[in-house]
Design a protein around this motif. Structure first.
Motif, PDB file in Angstrom:
ATOM      1  N   PRO B 390     130.221  74.591 104.073  1.00 54.83           N
ATOM      2  CA  PRO B 390     129.131  74.572 102.860  1.00 54.83           C
ATOM      3  C   PRO B 390     128.268  74.259 102.872  1.00 54.83           C
ATOM      4  CG  PRO B 390     131.009  72.713 102.587  1.00 54.83           C
ATOM      5  CD  PRO B 390     131.347  73.340 103.506  1.00 54.83           C
ATOM      6  N   VAL B 391     127.551  74.223 104.233  1.00 54.14           N
ATOM      7  CA  VAL B 391     126.022  73.977 104.647  1.00 54.14           C
ATOM      8  C   VAL B 391     125.609  75.647 104.060  1.00 54.14           C
ATOM      9  CG1 VAL B 391     125.819  74.512 106.680  1.00 54.14           C
ATOM     10  CG2 VAL B 391     124.147  74.126 106.643  1.00 54.14           C
ATOM     11  N   ALA B 394     125.317  76.780 101.189  1.00 56.16           N
ATOM     12  CA  ALA B 394     124.272  76.592 100.483  1.00 56.16           C
ATOM     13  C   ALA B 394     123.064  77.276 100.737  1.00 56.16           C
ATOM     14  CB  ALA B 394     124.031  74.625 100.548  1.00 56.16           C
ATOM     15  N   LEU B 442     133.782  80.035  99.502  1.00 57.63           N
ATOM     16  CA  LEU B 442     132.731  79.307  99.325  1.00 57.63           C
ATOM     17  C   LEU B 442     131.518  80.637  99.344  1.00 57.63           C
ATOM     18  CD1 LEU B 442     131.534  75.843 100.370  1.00 57.63           C
ATOM     19  CD2 LEU B 442     132.128  76.458  98.692  1.00 57.63           C
ATOM     20  N   ARG B 566     122.735  63.000 108.762  1.00 59.23           N
ATOM     21  CA  ARG B 566     123.357  63.893 108.146  1.00 59.23           C
ATOM     22  C   ARG B 566     122.554  65.549 108.290  1.00 59.23           C
ATOM     23  NH1 ARG B 566     121.492  59.741 105.112  1.00 59.23           N
ATOM     24  NH2 ARG B 566     122.878  58.104 104.413  1.00 59.23           N
ATOM     25  N   VAL B 570     126.122  67.677 110.148  1.00 54.67           N
ATOM     26  CA  VAL B 570     126.266  68.898 109.839  1.00 54.67           C
ATOM     27  C   VAL B 570     126.644  69.935 110.204  1.00 54.67           C
ATOM     28  CG1 VAL B 570     125.723  70.360 107.460  1.00 54.67           C
ATOM     29  CG2 VAL B 570     126.388  68.004 107.027  1.00 54.67           C
ATOM     30  N   LEU B 598     130.742  60.953 109.018  1.00 52.73           N
ATOM     31  CA  LEU B 598     129.742  60.794 108.577  1.00 52.73           C
ATOM     32  C   LEU B 598     130.312  60.623 106.726  1.00 52.73           C
ATOM     33  CD1 LEU B 598     126.769  61.258 108.417  1.00 52.73           C
ATOM     34  CD2 LEU B 598     126.784  63.226 107.657  1.00 52.73           C
ATOM     35  N   TYR B 599     130.815  62.226 106.359  1.00 50.75           N
ATOM     36  CA  TYR B 599     131.455  62.308 104.702  1.00 50.75           C
ATOM     37  C   TYR B 599     132.337  61.210 104.500  1.00 50.75           C
ATOM     38  CZ  TYR B 599     129.384  66.472 105.135  1.00 50.75           C
ATOM     39  OH  TYR B 599     128.692  67.793 104.602  1.00 50.75           O
ATOM     40  N   GLY B 601     132.748  57.536 105.926  1.00 47.66           N
ATOM     41  CA  GLY B 601     131.878  57.147 106.054  1.00 47.66           C
ATOM     42  C   GLY B 601     130.985  56.255 104.299  1.00 47.66           C
ATOM     43  N   GLU B 602     130.812  57.724 103.870  1.00 55.15           N
ATOM     44  CA  GLU B 602     129.442  58.057 103.041  1.00 55.15           C
ATOM     45  C   GLU B 602     130.378  57.834 101.793  1.00 55.15           C
ATOM     46  OE1 GLU B 602     126.147  59.689 104.074  1.00 55.15           O
ATOM     47  OE2 GLU B 602     125.730  58.393 105.631  1.00 55.15           O
ATOM     48  N   GLY B 603     131.156  58.249 102.123  1.00 51.69           N
ATOM     49  CA  GLY B 603     132.810  58.596 100.319  1.00 51.69           C
ATOM     50  C   GLY B 603     132.425  59.578 100.145  1.00 51.69           C
ATOM     51  N   TRP B 604     132.243  60.499 100.785  1.00 52.01           N
ATOM     52  CA  TRP B 604     131.550  62.012  99.963  1.00 52.01           C
ATOM     53  C   TRP B 604     132.905  62.863  99.963  1.00 52.01           C
ATOM     54  CZ3 TRP B 604     126.642  63.048  97.875  1.00 52.01           C
ATOM     55  CH2 TRP B 604     125.833  62.628  97.473  1.00 52.01           C
ATOM     56  N   GLU B 606     134.291  65.739  98.810  1.00 50.24           N
ATOM     57  CA  GLU B 606     134.628  66.653  98.162  1.00 50.24           C
ATOM     58  C   GLU B 606     134.798  67.291  99.367  1.00 50.24           C
ATOM     59  OE1 GLU B 606     132.846  68.422  94.572  1.00 50.24           O
ATOM     60  OE2 GLU B 606     133.315  66.741  93.819  1.00 50.24           O
ATOM     61  N   LEU B 607     133.475  67.017  99.970  1.00 50.13           N
ATOM     62  CA  LEU B 607     132.225  67.650 101.163  1.00 50.13           C
ATOM     63  C   LEU B 607     134.103  67.488 102.285  1.00 50.13           C
ATOM     64  CD1 LEU B 607     129.119  66.121 101.538  1.00 50.13           C
ATOM     65  CD2 LEU B 607     129.815  68.506 100.934  1.00 50.13           C
ATOM     66  N   ASP B 610     136.463  69.792 102.982  1.00 56.49           N
ATOM     67  CA  ASP B 610     136.323  70.763 103.065  1.00 56.49           C
ATOM     68  C   ASP B 610     136.663  71.253 104.944  1.00 56.49           C
ATOM     69  OD1 ASP B 610     135.682  73.718 102.516  1.00 56.49           O
ATOM     70  OD2 ASP B 610     133.794  73.341 103.648  1.00 56.49           O
TER      71      ASP B 610
END
Lengths: 156, 1233
Positions: B390-391, B394, B442, B566, B570, B598-599, B601-604, B606-607, B610
């Protein structure tokens, strides 16, 4: 209306509790993830910025080529309880952690975005007032979703 | 560098030069800055040069004003003179000439060469110096100082320095003033056509330069800032098209930190400067000053924004610049900035927030450079080596392609390279994700490169552009095929039929293939890039990766240091991807774990979706089974929409395969996110203490497919005490369907209390899993636990131990002893089923169960419901037939009775035939000694033990007392003694049972000493049989007996009389005593067998016959008064003949006892009285007594000491107290006065 706009509500624990793609552009399949990524990375900046200003609306805090992140930081407060097990003491700390409304957008209509945020904040407060809603849980209300999308059409 | 010109008047300079130069640079100086505020500067560099120096001479006078900053700051006039006249005539006019030019600051150093021993010389030098002072110093300003070559110097140098500083300050002030005036003048004309930026620039920069020389860097920086602003204004002025610059070789390498990159003369163009060079020039000076001010942070921060804004200008001029010039410039600029600022930066010198910000900027610069570097690498054809994360996506997919006016085309000699590239492209297979995850890769490109490149080729018409898209559907290996857009897909479907070798030099209109594009880009870049380092990094995949890793690491580290976790994490993931590709799984796993944490823990999600498969793959490679399994679980517990069902099934299959085959040791695994559970809605299951039970739990399975669990157990937490651990309940294998399942778990008998759900554990093969989550839908674990609590609804309630059943004796009234009787046991379940209960009956001593008879069990109406606490109601209830009345005959086996089913939840009575034995005959009582009831005699116990409950886990023990008694209690009394010696003996029968007794017959067996009167056979005198005795009532029978002796034939003496009673009983077992069991079964009344009751009666001959009676004869009726004689009389009478008594002497001893204080006795107190032994003889004993005190006193008593007290009736005789009146008044007591 903005062609690309990705709106997300991030709870105090940095968990996204509501996500919506509110742009008018046809959605790229990979875009959601990218938008998420950009918004997530922007949390780093919000975390720094939120302490430097008393304003709730932080516009254009991060820029990603054509896309811009704007954030609305709510002023809710939570009490954190820290237990020191070794001493059996409980501390109650007032920790201001905010719920953040984040918008990734490509339009430059700052006033519209601000109004959008304010109205969504109001909606969010209404959701919070629902006794059956646990703060920090995902917002699954379709009513909320509809309203947010309507607001996006109106302001963005 | 400041210059001080030295006017060497007396040719002294060579001798003092070294000493002067030693003082340089000036350590400390106070100067005025632009706003006229004093500023202290340090280490001011300076040089003393002679006025004859060539550097000062070459100036044209007209240039002087512009380059004034190069002029000396002060003139030091070095002079010596020892003769006053010489001074007046020669020196003075010369000095006047020198100093008359007032423009310049000057002062005179008078050098005295006089030796200290030479007084004259000193004096004359002093004189001359005084004169010099008078001539040249004014009140306002001291312009002279004296230098004693041979004398002490310290004072002089201080003096000199202060003078020099004064001069410098003044000069500087004046020059600044001058420049400012000039600049103001120019600024006012700015919008006039004749205005020339160059002039403005020269003034401004001169001023800045001057400030810099004076170490007033702040001011210098401000000048440059203003200059930049002004320049940007002029540059952006509409209508002026200027050359942008940047087309020269080497321009691609950013010179933003290199002020001397190009001489200004090369930058200048017409009346202004070329933007490309000049802006960099300005920035270079700014950064130089900032570094001097020790502010590397600002260099970085200004640099970053400069790079951004400059990059924009580069974009707008891109069509004129070499291919990818912009990217190259940004990369080199970033690298330069990073190197320069970080080398100048010393950690810990600035405030923490600045430090944070500095690292963040470094991170930004690194990542900016990284993005551009990746873009170049992609163009060159290393796209496959760039992780499509993603990074990267993006940053790259939103970054437009370079827009050269013409896309570079393949040079003719590069055909072999194209072939090679093509081969490389063919070799690389697109990476497949683990678990066969099919995700749209991606994009790394904003639009398909192939299309973009061909479109930008000037010679290609639009028609041709479309031609290339309608090839076959084979996807190009460059990865762009994965882009979702259908139009794009067409774009990639570059037909390989084109790739016949030798076709390269075909028509220039032919669209380029991807390999050609890469090669063309490579060649074009080679043209562009002058930086060797950069070109080397792009020369091969390995070098690219090295640089890529370096940049990524740099960015990540700096972000971490700036607490932008973050961003940092990443980028760690990107490092991990490279490590992964190189097989460094350990490192990769570590970094991936950070990203995932990280992802997650913060509940993201979709990331997370990946990255997580990559981590999983790493763990698999590392053979980290626990980690691998938990990653599988995490994959499964991600939002369902993130993976296809097939993929999710693959995860599960992997999990099951591992669990059942490969694991050697059991591996614990937390599946909280996947398997959640909650209790069945509704009230909690309620159990009695000690009971097992089945607890149903709803389990949600997040597995996409059915899952067989080898075992499941659940821990229950007691709410009353958190410390007391938990109870585990188990179930054997369970099959979990996707979604909601209900599992029934058998409960071990828990302790009383209420329980909430604890942890669900179980096993899948060798996998021990546990789950903590209670229900689905709630938020993930939140650290804000004050805001809401986990709902802890009790799922199970175990009641405190309570009576579940009650056993009691059915009747409280006594039963017949020595007869077989029904003993009733009331079994009363208290809201608890007695299904399958077993009753153990154990009789106590003196009681036995008649096994020859069956045991009866009958139901009775629910006592508990009507009047639960009064067992008496049983009687009344029993009378009314109830509809569901049950009666069952049971048998006793090994002292146990099995309950029938119907008795499980209703009250019932068990009738047990029992026989209480008592060997002793009951003893009657006489009227003299009333009977003392003794309950213990008739008490027998039955120990009961009831086992009940689902698994006979409950027991209830009770010992009940059964009271037995004889039917009658017999008491006797002699009603009358008749004259002829017969006695009427009344035998009283008191019924002791709650049943009607009918006496049919009774006879008396008398003991020795008594005989039946008349010819009786021992039957009562009056035949009133049958005699019915109601419960608790009495009946009497009278026997006629008399004292007498009978000689028994056997010679045995009977010591007790026995009364025999033949009786019948009619009673109900539900109320008390009843006919014996055997009799009931024998049938009708006709064959009724009467019962016999025997009771001992104790008859006693009268033994205590008093033979004497003593009587107190009444006192005279007159009042007794003190002092008055009273005759006390007793009569003693013989009551019967006393032949056999020992006391039968003629005289009977008497004794009168009286209290001597109360009585005076006149007469014999003690003596013998003659008394005949014959019955009826009597005698009166009279004693005179005088009462001595008034009041109630005891009268004298008569005692017969020789006679046994038992032989005397009415002893002691006489009243207890008599009343004595006071003496009557008597005159003889009166004494006349």
């Amino acid at each position: 209306m903005a062609t690309t706009a990705s709106f997300i509500i991030v709870s105090r624990n940095d968990i996204p509790i509501y996500e919506a793609e509110v742009g008018s552009a046809t959605k790229r399949e990979d875009a959601a993830q990218l938008h998420q990524f950009v918004l997530h990375a922007a949390l780093d900046i919000v975390q720094d910025l939120a302490w430097t200003t008393s304003a709730m609306f932080l516009k254009n805090i991060d820029r990603f080529n054509d896309l811009v992140v704007s954030v609305y930081v709510t002023a809710d407060k939570s009490v954190r309880c820290i237990t020191l097990k070794a001493f059996s003491i409980r501390y109650f700390l007032d920790i201001f952690k905010h719920t953040r409304l984040m918008l990734l957008h490509d339009s430059r209509n700052d006033d519209g975005i601000k109004s959008f945020f304010q109205e969504v904040h109001e909606l969010y407060i209404k959701v919070l007032l629902n006794p059956l809603y646990l703060p920090g849980a995902r917002i699954a209300s379709s009513h909320f979703d509809t309203k947010v999308r309507a607001l996006a059409r109106k302001y963005l | 560098m400041k210059w001080f010109s030295v006017e060497d008047v007396s040719n002294l300079w060579p001798t003092v030069k070294d000493r002067f130069d030693e003082r340089l640079p000036f350590r400390r100086a106070s100067l005025n800055n632009k706003t006229r505020n004093p500023v202290f500067v340090e280490n001011l560099n300076a040089e003393f040069i002679l006025t004859t120096d060539s550097r000062l001479r070459s100036r044209f006078p007209q240039e002087q004003s512009l380059f004034w900053f190069r002029e000396p700051y002060a003139t030091v006039v070095l002079v010596t003179c020892e003769d006053l006249d010489e001074f007046k005539t020669i020196l003075k006019p010369r000095l006047k000439l020198i100093v008359q030019n007032d423009e310049r600051e000057w002062f005179i150093v008078f050098v005295s060469r006089a030796h200290p021993s030479n007084d004259n010389a000193i004096k004359s030098a002093k004189k001359v110096y005084d004169r010099v002072q008078v001539e040249f110093s004014t009140k306002k300003r001291e312009r002279c100082c004296k230098f004693d070559i041979h004398g002490p110097e310290a004072l002089f140098w201080e003096d000199l320095e202060s003078k020099i500083m004064d001069c410098v300050r003044n000069t500087l002030d004046r020059r600044v003033q001058f420049y400012e005036d000039e600049i103001r003048k120019l600024s006012e004309q700015r919008f006039m056509p004749i205005w020339n930026f160059c002039n403005f620039f020269i003034l401004k920069e001169s001023l800045a330069f001057m400030f810099e020389m004076a170490h007033l860097y702040e001011d210098a920086l401000r000048e440059y800032d203003e200059l930049e602003l002004c320049y940007l204004e002029t540059v952006n002025m509409i209508g002026k098209h200027r050359d942008f610059g940047g087309v020269e070789h080497g321009d691609d390498h950013a010179a933003l930190l290199n002020p001397g990159n190009k001489p200004l003369s090369q930058i200048v163009q017409d009346d202004s400067f070329r933007e490309f060079e000049f802006r960099q020039y300005l920035f270079a000076y700014q950064s130089k000053l900032l570094f001097k001010l020790n502010r590397p942070f600002e260099v970085a921060s200004r640099g970053y924004s400069f790079v951004i804004s400059f990059s924009k200008s580069l974009t707008s001029h891109e069509h004129k610049l070499p291919f990818c010039m912009r990217e190259v410039w940004v990369i080199t600029a970033c690298w330069d900035l990073i190197t320069a600022s970080s080398s100048q930066y010393k950690a810990g010198l600035v405030a923490p927030d600045i430090e944070k910000e500095f690292y963040r900027l470094q991170g930004d610069l690194f990542s900016l450079g990284r993005v551009k570097f990746m873009r170049l690498a992609y163009l060159v054809g290393y796209g496959n080596d760039i992780e499509r994360s993603p990074v990267n996506s993006a940053s790259l997919s939103m970054l437009p392609w370079p827009r050269p006016s013409v896309w570079p085309s393949v040079p003719s000699e590069a055909s072999s390279e194209v072939l090679e590239k093509e081969k490389l492209i063919l070799q690389t297979t697109s990476k497949t994700k683990h678990f066969g995850i099919q995700r749209k890769e991606l994009p790394l490109e904003p639009t398909v490169l192939l299309r973009e490149a061909n479109r930008r080729r000037a010679s290609l018409s639009a028609g041709n552009a479309f031609e290339i898209f309608d090839g076959s559907d084979r996807s190009g290996p460059d990865g762009s095929s994965k882009s979702p857009n259908s139009q794009k897909k067409a774009g990639v479907s570059m037909s390989r039929t084109f790739s016949s070798p030798g076709n390269f030099e075909g028509s220039p209109d032919r669209p380029m293939r991807i390999a050609e594009i890469h090669v063309a880009a490579q060649h074009a870049l080679q043209e562009t890039i002058s930086d060797e380092d950069l070109w080397k990094s792009l020369s091969s995949v390995e070098e690219f990766e090295k640089k890529y890793l370096e940049l990524t690491k740099g960015a990540a580290d700096n972000y971490h240091r700036s607490w932008w976790k973050r961003h940092g994490v990443v980028l760690d993931g990107e490092i991990a991807a490279v490590c992964f590709r190189h097989g460094n799984f350990d490192q990769a796993a570590k970094s991936y774990e950070k990203v995932c944490a990280l992802y997650a823990g913060e509940g993201w999600q979709e990331l997370l979706a990946d990255v997580l498969p990559n981590l999983t793959e790493c763990q698999k490679m590392l053979n980290d089974q626990a980690g691998y399994l938990s990653s599988c679980i995490r994959l499964l517990s991600l939002d369902k929409s993130l993976f296809l069902n097939k993929e999710r099934e693959a995860f599960q299959a992997e999990l099951v395969r591992l669990a059942h085959s490969e694991l050697k040791d059991p591996v614990p695994l937390d599946v909280s996110s996947l398997i959640t559970f909650s209790g069945i809605p509704g009230p909690p299951l309620e159990l009695c203490d000690g009971d097992p039970g089945n607890l149903s739990v709803t389990v949600w399975s997040g597995f996409p497919d059915d899952m067989t669990l080898d075992s499941v157990s659940l821990t229950l937490m007691a709410t009353f005490n958190a410390d007391v651990g938990a109870k585990a309940v188990r179930s054997s294998t369970a099959m979990l369907k996707p979604g909601r399942n209900t599992i029934t778990l058998s409960l071990l008998p828990p302790k009383p209390g209420s329980y909430v759900l604890g942890v669900l554990t179980g096993q899948i093969g060798q996998l021990r899993f546990r789950s903590h989550s209670f229900s689905k839908g709630g938020p993930a674990d939140s650290d804000d636990f004050m805001s809401y609590e986990k709902p802890a609804r009790p799922i199970l309630k175990v009641f405190k131990p309570r009576a579940l059943v009650d056993l009691a004796a059915a009747i409280s009234s006594p039963l017949l002893i020595n007869e077989i009787q029904w003993a009733g046991i009331v079994v009363r379940p208290i809201d608890y089923s007695l299904k399958g209960a077993i009753l153990h009956i154990d009789t106590g001593p003196g009681l036995s169960i008649e096994k020859s008879f069956v045991i009866e069990m009958e139901s009775c109406a629910n006592l508990s419901q009507t009047e639960p606490d009064t067992p008496n109601s049983f009687d009344s209830q029993n009378g009314s037939p109830t509809a569901n009345k049950q009666l069952e005959q049971l048998t006793l086996e090994d002292g146990k009775i099995n309950f029938p089913d119907w008795a499980s939840d209703m009250d019932s009575v068990i009738w047990v035939p029992i026989w209480a034995k008592s060997d002793s005959l009951p003893r009657g009582s006489s009227s003299v000694a009333p009977p003392r009831p003794n309950m213990v005699d008739g008490m027998r116990t039955i120990a009961l033990n009831l086992e009940f409950g689902a698994s006979h886990n409950q027991t209830f023990e009770r010992t009940i007392a059964v009271h037995f008694s004889d039917p009658f209690h017999v008491s006797s009394r002699v009603i009358d003694k008749c004259n002829e010696g017969t006695l009427l003996l009344q035998v009283i029968l008191q019924s002791q049972v709650k049943a009607t007794l009918t006496v049919y017959d009774a006879w008396l067996e008398l003991q020795d000493g008594f005989v039946h009167a008349g010819q009786g056979d021992g039957r009562p005198t009056l035949g009133s049989f049958p005699l019915a005795v109601s419960p608790t009532s009495k009946g009497g029978i009278i026997f006629n007996i008399c004292l007498g002796k009978t000689i028994d034939e056997n010679g045995a003496e009977k010591s007790e009389s026995i009364v025999n009673i033949r009786y019948g009983i009619s009673g109900d077992r539900t109320s008390g005593a009843h006919p014996p069991v055997a009799m009931e079964y024998s049938g009708s009344d006709a064959s009724r067998k009467d019962l016999t009751f025997r009771s001992v009666l104790v008859l006693q001959r009268p033994v205590l016959d008093p033979c004497m009676a003593v009587g107190f004869l009444p006192l005279p009726s007159v009042d007794l008064r003190v002092g008055q004689l009273v005759p006390m009389k007793w009569r003693v009478e013989m009551l019967k003949d006393l032949e056999d008594k020992e006391i039968s002497k003629h005289n009977v001893l008497y004794e009168v006892n009286a209290n001597p204080e109360n009585w005076m006795i006149a007469g014999r107190k003690r003596g013998y009285i003659p008394l005949s032994k014959k019955q009826g003889s009597r005698i009166v004993i009279s004693v005179l007594c005088v009462p001595l005190v008034a009041g109630y006193v005891r009268p004298p008593q008569l005692g017969l000491p020789n006679v046994d007290e038992s032989d005397i009736s009415c002893n002691p005789p006489g009243p207890h107290l008599v009343c004595i009146m006071p003496p009557a008044l008597s005159s003889s007591f009166c004494v006349p006065v």
